[in-house]
Design a protein around this motif. Structure first.
Motif, short mmCIF file in Angstrom:
data_model
loop_
_atom_site.label_atom_id
_atom_site.label_comp_id
_atom_site.label_asym_id
_atom_site.label_seq_id
_atom_site.Cartn_x
_atom_site.Cartn_y
_atom_site.Cartn_z
N ARG A 348 0.82 -1.05 0.04
CA ARG A 348 -0.19 0.18 0.07
C ARG A 348 0.91 1.26 -0.09
NH1 ARG A 348 -5.36 0.05 1.99
NH2 ARG A 348 -4.90 -1.79 3.28
N LEU A 349 0.49 2.04 -1.00
CA LEU A 349 1.38 3.41 -1.05
C LEU A 349 0.65 4.64 -0.98
CD1 LEU A 349 4.01 2.68 -3.91
CD2 LEU A 349 4.54 3.12 -1.41
N PRO A 350 0.91 5.62 -0.21
CA PRO A 350 0.11 6.92 -0.23
C PRO A 350 0.22 7.72 -1.92
CG PRO A 350 2.25 7.24 0.69
CD PRO A 350 2.16 5.79 0.57
N LEU A 351 -0.91 8.28 -2.46
CA LEU A 351 -0.70 9.07 -3.40
C LEU A 351 -0.23 10.46 -3.41
CD1 LEU A 351 -3.33 7.24 -5.45
CD2 LEU A 351 -1.07 7.04 -5.71
N GLY A 352 0.63 11.21 -4.01
CA GLY A 352 0.71 12.47 -3.82
C GLY A 352 -0.34 13.27 -4.77
N PRO A 353 -0.10 14.65 -4.44
CA PRO A 353 -1.07 15.50 -5.14
C PRO A 353 -0.95 15.57 -6.93
CG PRO A 353 0.44 16.81 -4.02
CD PRO A 353 0.66 15.50 -3.58
N ILE A 354 0.13 15.17 -7.26
CA ILE A 354 0.46 15.09 -8.84
C ILE A 354 -0.49 13.98 -9.22
CG2 ILE A 354 1.95 14.79 -10.66
CD1 ILE A 354 1.77 17.69 -9.41
N ALA A 355 -0.12 12.69 -8.53
CA ALA A 355 -0.62 11.49 -8.84
C ALA A 355 -2.30 11.45 -8.81
CB ALA A 355 0.01 10.31 -7.99
N VAL A 356 -2.79 12.21 -7.53
CA VAL A 356 -4.20 12.31 -7.27
C VAL A 356 -4.64 13.24 -8.63
CG1 VAL A 356 -5.95 13.12 -5.94
CG2 VAL A 356 -3.89 12.00 -4.96
N GLU A 357 -4.22 14.21 -8.88
CA GLU A 357 -4.81 15.08 -10.08
C GLU A 357 -4.96 14.04 -11.45
OE1 GLU A 357 -6.64 17.87 -12.42
OE2 GLU A 357 -6.48 17.78 -10.11
N LEU A 358 -3.85 13.51 -11.62
CA LEU A 358 -3.69 12.26 -12.93
C LEU A 358 -4.71 11.43 -12.73
CD1 LEU A 358 -1.79 11.98 -15.58
CD2 LEU A 358 -0.64 10.28 -14.08
N LEU A 359 -4.91 10.61 -11.88
CA LEU A 359 -5.94 9.75 -11.62
C LEU A 359 -7.37 10.26 -11.65
CD1 LEU A 359 -3.99 7.57 -8.70
CD2 LEU A 359 -4.73 7.05 -11.11
N ARG A 360 -7.48 11.54 -11.04
CA ARG A 360 -8.97 12.21 -11.23
C ARG A 360 -9.16 12.49 -12.78
NH1 ARG A 360 -11.10 12.92 -6.24
NH2 ARG A 360 -9.77 13.39 -4.62
N ARG A 361 -8.27 12.95 -13.73
CA ARG A 361 -8.40 13.29 -14.97
C ARG A 361 -8.86 11.59 -15.66
NH1 ARG A 361 -4.37 17.83 -16.88
NH2 ARG A 361 -4.80 19.19 -15.02
N ARG A 362 -7.97 10.72 -15.20
CA ARG A 362 -8.38 9.39 -15.54
C ARG A 362 -9.69 8.71 -15.20
NH1 ARG A 362 -5.70 7.50 -18.69
NH2 ARG A 362 -7.37 5.86 -18.83
N GLN A 363 -10.20 9.15 -14.14
CA GLN A 363 -11.66 8.95 -13.77
C GLN A 363 -12.62 9.45 -14.72
OE1 GLN A 363 -12.20 9.74 -9.60
NE2 GLN A 363 -12.69 7.66 -9.07
N ALA A 364 -12.42 10.69 -15.12
CA ALA A 364 -13.10 11.50 -15.87
C ALA A 364 -13.16 10.70 -17.27
CB ALA A 364 -12.86 13.04 -15.83
N LEU A 365 -12.22 10.40 -17.94
CA LEU A 365 -12.17 10.02 -19.01
C LEU A 365 -12.57 8.53 -19.14
CD1 LEU A 365 -8.11 10.82 -19.88
CD2 LEU A 365 -10.04 11.65 -21.13
N CYS A 366 -12.51 7.66 -18.11
CA CYS A 366 -13.12 6.31 -18.13
C CYS A 366 -14.69 6.65 -18.01
CB CYS A 366 -12.65 5.81 -16.79
SG CYS A 366 -10.75 5.11 -16.88
N ALA A 367 -15.11 7.75 -17.23
CA ALA A 367 -16.46 7.72 -17.23
C ALA A 367 -17.08 8.26 -18.65
CB ALA A 367 -16.80 8.77 -16.13
N GLU A 368 -16.28 9.24 -19.10
CA GLU A 368 -16.95 9.67 -20.64
C GLU A 368 -16.92 8.41 -21.65
OE1 GLU A 368 -14.24 12.69 -21.58
OE2 GLU A 368 -14.76 14.09 -20.18
#
Length: 521
Positions: A348-368
């Motif tokens: 288990r690893l914590p995610l930094g703010p850069i990785a979190v923002e990248l993954l939120r954009r991925r979530q949006a892309l996957c939903a679209e």
């Protein structure tokens, strides 16, 4: 029933040589001469040795050829053992009959002590002797079914690759005990001239498989009160003769051949990220580029994060046994969880703010993509869904092509997927990350390791991952400015990278060339 007549004579070699299948001795006349009678049916017969120095039951059997035999009754059971061919004992011409009697005496002792026919037992052992192919099969079954860390599909495939090498040598049907150490050494020396790493791995794997069988056989033999069928491993000669390269030799070769090429913070890391970020906008490369960037930010293996799923779509029970990402966890905050990594441990690893923002954009892309009907119920659960709806796994896994394109455009001579993990390690060394934190991030196996942390431990890991992440991304101002949280200073950035490549045909170059060649043919 009439008892069969037993022929007994004091055997000598001239007498034995004179015996033939068409006649047999039946007695001795008044003048001491042997009487023979015709054997028109040419039925095999036995002449027992009445000499004082001969063991009881020793004789010669006359059939198509002459054979020394020994017949004994032990515990009411009659046993007939072959001592050896007469012709074989005559080789060298030195006292063949006394030697045959001596061998027979040894067999008689074994019969009396064990109550078994040693010749039959030896024949059965030869029949039951394991072949190299069987040793490989047994070990593969062990790998797949063991309770502790069952082998992954990739491990079993690697096993099969090694087995195919020995199939090419014609060794799979050979008994392990029949493989000579000279034969093994000569084949090893011949094979390591090409692809030495792969060939060394194959021979090391053979050592492991046979050693495992030997230990298993020892336990079985002890339980069944018999001798083990295999007690030594002929492949161990390679270890004894120090024929494998040492770690120091391998490291020197890696340096000479430039096998390990991590991205350097002061030279290649920035250009790689700038080119990757520029590529993200073209040819639906978002998934591939995000895959590479996240691997670089986490220092994970490509096999670990490729199959991660969105944790919000999983039940608490499913999250325990599934690699996943959680962006809003009340207990841990944003984190990524890898289930049963290469060393068998969860990570288990914590995610930094850069990785979190990248993954939120991925979530949006996957939903679209799902709303547009571009993904299925299988692919939508993955952070990196497969580009094809027909992919069996449902997730993206092979970034080799896009990695090579980025490497070439960034003018980096050599770079592999695993070099991205090494690049994360290089940044940790640059920042002088404490050894225990280094080991945690790289998930190095230790006697006591858990994916559960105290709050101070988790806070410390998060502080370090954010520091490492920021230092990695700051080498590429365009990606830094795009993904950094509000309040972070804006960096002076060069013009975004624009690809000058012709739009690819959808296949990697090698495959595309093969298709075109086929069409021409």
């Amino acid at each position: 029933m009439q008892r069969k007549h037993v022929m007994k004579f004091s055997l000598t070699m001239p007498f034995i040589k004179n015996l033939s299948i068409d006649q047999r001795p039946v007695g001795i006349d008044s003048q001491g001469q042997i009487i023979y009678e015709a054997n028109p049916a040419e039925a095999p017969y036995i002449v027992y040795d009445s000499a004082q120095e001969a063991p009881v039951g020793f004789g010669v059997k006359v059939a198509g050829k002459k054979t020394f035999i020994l017949r004994r009754k032990v515990d009411g059971k009659s046993m007939l053992a072959k001592v050896g061919d007469v012709a074989d004992f005559m080789v060298g011409g030195k006292s063949p009959l006394p030697r045959a009697r001596e061998v027979a005496a040894g067999l008689a002792i074994v019969m009396k002590e064990t109550g078994k026919n040693p010749v039959v037992e030896q024949r059965m052992r030869r029949v039951n002797d394991i072949t190299l192919g069987q040793a490989f099969d047994f070990y593969k079954r062990h790998l797949a079914t063991r309770a502790v860390k069952p082998a992954s599909d990739s491990t079993l495939k690697a096993h099969d690759v090694d087995v195919r090498k020995f199939a090419g040598y014609g060794w799979l049907r050979k008994k392990v005990c029949e493989l000579s150490i000279d034969e093994i050494s000569e084949k090893f020396v011949e094979e390591v001239k090409t692809h030495p790493s792969a060939k060394e791995r194959a021979f090391r794997h053979a050592i492991t498989c046979v050693n495992w069988y030997i230990q298993k056989e020892k336990l079985a033999a002890r339980s069944e009160q018999r001798d083990p069928r295999l007690t030594s491993n002929p492949f161990e000669v390679l270890v004894l003769d120090r024929m494998f390269r040492t770690p120091a030799q391998l490291e020197l070769l890696r340096q000479e051949n430039q096998v390990r090429n991590p991205l350097r913070p002061s030279t290649t890391l920035g250009p790689f990220l700038e080119v990757a970020w520029g590529k993200r906008r073209y040819n639906d490369n978002e998934t591939a580029v995000d895959f590479l960037i996240l691997q670089l930010l986490l220092g994970c293996r490509k096999s670990e994060h490729g199959a991660t799923q969105w944790g919000e779509q999983l039940t608490p029970e499913q999250r325990l046994k599934t690699s996943h990402v959680m962006l809003d966890c009340p207990e841990y905050g944003a984190y990524i969880f890898f289930y049963q990594t290469k060393n068998g441990l969860n990570h288990r690893l914590p995610l930094g703010p850069i990785a979190v923002e990248l993954l939120r954009r991925r979530q949006a892309l996957c939903a679209e993509a799902f709303v547009a009907g571009e993904s299925t119920s299988l692919t939508r659960k993955f952070v990196f869904p497969a580009r094809s709806k027909f992919c069996k796994t449902g997730h993206y896994s092979d970034s080799t092509y896009i990695l090579n394109v980025i490497r070439e455009d960034a003018e980096i001579p050599k770079l592999t997927n695993h070099d991205l993990r090494r690049s994360f390690g290089t940044m940790m060394v640059t920042l002088d990350v404490p050894e225990n934190i280094y080991a945690r991030f790289f998930n190095h196996k230790r006697p006591i390791v858990t994916d559960l942390y105290t709050k101070p431990e988790w806070r410390l890991l998060r502080e370090w991952i954010e520091r490492i992440e920021k230092n990695i991304i700051s080498t590429a101002p365009n990606i830094y400015n795009s993904l950094s949280p509000a309040g972070w200073p804006v960096l002076a950035a060069p013009e975004p990278f624009v690809s000058k490549r012709i739009v690819r045909l959808g296949r990697p170059p090698k495959m595309r060339n093969e298709v075109q060649a086929t069409m021409v043919a």
